[in-house]
Write a protein that holds these residues in place. Structure first.
Motif, PDB file in Angstrom:
ATOM      1  N   CYS A 224     -24.352 -33.415 -45.480  1.00  0.00           N
ATOM      2  CA  CYS A 224     -25.297 -33.469 -44.346  1.00  0.00           C
ATOM      3  C   CYS A 224     -26.360 -34.613 -44.679  1.00  0.00           C
ATOM      4  O   CYS A 224     -26.793 -35.255 -43.433  1.00  0.00           O
TER       5      CYS A 224
ATOM      6  N   GLN B 133     -21.166 -26.285 -40.705  1.00  0.00           N
ATOM      7  CA  GLN B 133     -20.122 -25.839 -40.736  1.00  0.00           C
ATOM      8  C   GLN B 133     -18.940 -26.753 -40.938  1.00  0.00           C
ATOM      9  O   GLN B 133     -17.970 -26.764 -42.086  1.00  0.00           O
ATOM     10  N   ALA B 134     -18.905 -28.023 -40.217  1.00  0.00           N
ATOM     11  CA  ALA B 134     -18.116 -28.959 -40.890  1.00  0.00           C
ATOM     12  C   ALA B 134     -18.438 -29.694 -42.186  1.00  0.00           C
ATOM     13  O   ALA B 134     -17.345 -29.843 -42.979  1.00  0.00           O
TER      14      ALA B 134
ATOM     15  N   ARG C 211     -16.484 -26.970 -44.550  1.00  0.00           N
ATOM     16  CA  ARG C 211     -15.093 -27.175 -44.326  1.00  0.00           C
ATOM     17  C   ARG C 211     -14.486 -28.302 -44.950  1.00  0.00           C
ATOM     18  O   ARG C 211     -13.340 -28.044 -45.784  1.00  0.00           O
ATOM     19  N   ARG C 212     -15.203 -29.284 -45.145  1.00  0.00           N
ATOM     20  CA  ARG C 212     -14.925 -30.603 -45.687  1.00  0.00           C
ATOM     21  C   ARG C 212     -14.837 -30.321 -47.024  1.00  0.00           C
ATOM     22  O   ARG C 212     -13.727 -30.560 -47.823  1.00  0.00           O
TER      23      ARG C 212
ATOM     24  N   SER D 203     -11.760 -27.935 -48.272  1.00  0.00           N
ATOM     25  CA  SER D 203     -10.411 -28.197 -47.825  1.00  0.00           C
ATOM     26  C   SER D 203      -9.302 -28.372 -49.057  1.00  0.00           C
ATOM     27  O   SER D 203      -9.799 -28.930 -50.164  1.00  0.00           O
TER      28      SER D 203
ATOM     29  N   GLN E 287     -27.040 -36.608 -40.850  1.00  0.00           N
ATOM     30  CA  GLN E 287     -27.112 -35.537 -39.945  1.00  0.00           C
ATOM     31  C   GLN E 287     -28.368 -34.581 -40.062  1.00  0.00           C
ATOM     32  O   GLN E 287     -28.927 -34.191 -39.102  1.00  0.00           O
TER      33      GLN E 287
ATOM     34  N   SER F 158     -23.681 -27.635 -35.623  1.00  0.00           N
ATOM     35  CA  SER F 158     -22.383 -27.436 -35.898  1.00  0.00           C
ATOM     36  C   SER F 158     -22.021 -28.448 -37.316  1.00  0.00           C
ATOM     37  O   SER F 158     -20.716 -28.230 -37.854  1.00  0.00           O
ATOM     38  N   PHE F 159     -22.891 -29.268 -37.683  1.00  0.00           N
ATOM     39  CA  PHE F 159     -22.481 -30.154 -38.786  1.00  0.00           C
ATOM     40  C   PHE F 159     -22.506 -29.378 -39.996  1.00  0.00           C
ATOM     41  O   PHE F 159     -21.861 -29.745 -40.926  1.00  0.00           O
TER      42      PHE F 159
END
Length: 511
Positions: A405, A175-176, A179-180, A183, A410, A172-173
């Motif tokens: 990441c 995709q996060a 997104r960051r 943004s 991560q 999941s990291f």
């Protein structure tokens, strides 16, 4: 005229070839794949159906120019057809101009106008008799090999895969992170202009810190991001070499590297790879007789053997590089799953005569295509010029996401989870392989196992592909292909009994 049969039967196709990571126009019969059966109850004769299958593969360039079709007898036995039916099919291909027949040799895919026959270039330097080596055949065809790598995967785990299964890398990291970095107005800032020529500055600083933690004195100004590690290797060879130059490459080794160097016109000098490192005596002789410009090496978790370089061998290689004026390209593709404190020549050398290459396709995101190289300061500008001439810049958006990441730990935690899962899979796969009669010729380590099956693995690959399993035969990992009883297995995809049951069932047939 060929007579049409009306018997309501079908014939399984087991001799139709398709490109895979085992394909090349080498004079060896290419692997096969399962396909819809030839139908006796059809408007087309069996010969016409068989010819159509081969014709489709040839026109789609899944069979490279120079590839040999199965012998008439072999094809007839594999497909349960009469030899006369196979001869009729091959006659149709001859009439269409798709194949040629050579007396006492067989049928070969015809050379296309304007294209050289794969593997017919300058390829490997003839080995000196004093080295007791001999060239066995033409090299792997790069285009056919790479096309095969991207064929749609089957439903079953593939023992010949060169990467972790996609489900192992889900997270999941990632995709996060994306997104960051997209943004607000960040998306426009990244997307509406070209990125930095050297690569995203934030990522290069993060990579420099990571390399310095391993003891490598790399500054961000010595790092260039690339479209995967493959492009990094390509940039190095295009910058440091010219056609006709000699390049030492470890053997067994990565087939794409052999093929890529051959396609660029380099003369390949295969160096046998052992548990501690490359054969230093062979390297020394090459240095005296051929003055190589480059040595391409995988120090850590070598593909396909899993060997790791010893400090003593690393020092000797660096001495040879200094004394004979060549550079070392260290491909650390599998470094993310390597043992702690594994020996790397780039660390010992301090990036003086070494160029370090790595990437993130194997451990994190294959489709992000983020790789990089770290080079001596004197070569950075020339390497950057080559990058600019080939791709201009690299995608900043994904580079920034990757930097997050890494920076937030991560990637490190993700790699640790992968290592733990791989350790368990390796233990299961080793037991299954040994139970099926395989012998490991290298101590099992990393992602790959290098095993001796006792039979010709190219012949075995044809049978296993009919069962839906892609394997990587030993001939694939040599600069000049020759029959081999070895194969590389992926520990992540060979931990289930079903493959080994099929393997054991087919082994006596091939033998």
């Amino acid at each position: 005229m060929m007579l049409k049969s009306s018997a309501p039967e079908s014939v399984a196709v087991t001799g139709v070839e398709q490109s895979s990571p085992n394909d090349s126009a080498t004079g060896h019969v290419s692997p096969v794949v399962s396909a819809p059966a030839l139908m006796r109850q059809s408007a087309l004769t069996l010969a016409e159906q068989l010819a159509d299958r081969f014709a489709g593969r040839i026109r789609d360039r899944l069979l490279a120019p120079g590839a040999r079709l199965p012998s008439v007898r072999q094809c007839a036995v594999q497909q349960g057809l009469s030899p006369s039916t196979v001869v009729a099919a091959y006659d149709l291909l001859l009439a269409q101009g798709l194949v040629i027949a050579e007396r006492n040799r067989g049928f070969f895919v015809r050379q296309r106008a304007g294209l050289p026959v794969a593997g017919a270039s300058r390829a490997s330097v003839p080995f000196a008799p004093s080295l007791a080596l001999a060239q066995a055949g033409p090299p792997v065809n790069a285009a056919a090999l790479i096309r095969g790598m991207f064929q749609p995967p089957g439903e079953r785990p593939q023992p010949g895969m060169g990467a972790f299964p996609p489900e192992w890398m889900e997270s999941s990291f990632m995709q996060a992170a994306v997104r960051r970095v997209t943004s607000g107005k960040s998306l426009n800032d990244v997307s509406l202009r070209y990125g930095e020529p050297m690569g995203d500055g934030h990522l290069r600083r993060v990579l420099a810190a990571r390399l310095q933690d391993t003891g490598m004195p790399a500054e961000s100004g010595q790092i260039i991001t690339t479209v995967g590690a493959t492009q990094a290797l390509d940039i190095v060879s295009r910058t440091l070499l010219k056609p006709g130059d000699c390049v030492m490459v470890e053997e067994p080794g990565w087939a794409v590297e052999f093929a890529r160097l051959d396609a660029q016109g380099m003369r390949i000098l295969p160096v046998p790879r052992g548990p501690a490192g490359p054969d230093l005596a062979v390297m020394a002789r090459y240095c005296q007789e051929h003055a190589p410009k480059l040595f391409v090496s995988v120090s850590v978790l070598h593909n396909p053997t899993g060997y790791c370089l010893s400090p003593a061998s690393a020092h000797r290689v660096l001495q040879l590089a200094q004394n004979h004026d060549f550079y070392v390209v260290e491909d650390d593709t599998y470094g993310h799953i390597a043992p702690e404190h594994a020996t790397r020549m780039s660390v010992l050398d301090g990036l003086q005569r070494t160029i370090y290459v790595s990437g993130f396709a194997k451990i994190l995101a294959p489709n992000w295509r983020v790789g990089y190289l770290a080079a001596p300061e004197a070569w950075v500008e020339r390497l950057l010029d080559t990058k600019l001439l080939t791709t201009l810049t690299t995608p900043s958006l994904l580079e920034r996401a990757l930097a997050l990441c890494i920076e937030q730990g991560q990637l490190r935690r993700h790699a640790e989870r992968i290592r733990q899962r791989l350790d368990a899979a390796r233990s299961r796969s080793v037991k299954l392989a040994q139970g099926a009669g395989c012998r490991f010729v290298a101590e099992p380590a990393g992602l790959f196992g290098w095993v001796d099956t006792g039979v010709d693995t190219e012949a075995l690959s044809q049978r296993l592909l009919d069962e839906g399993y892609l394997i990587a035969p030993g001939a694939l990992f040599h600069a000049a292909r020759a029959p081999s009883t070895l194969m590389r297995i992926n520990f992540a995809t060979t931990q289930e009994p079903a493959f080994w049951q099929a393997f054991s069932r087919l082994l006596p047939i091939v033998r």
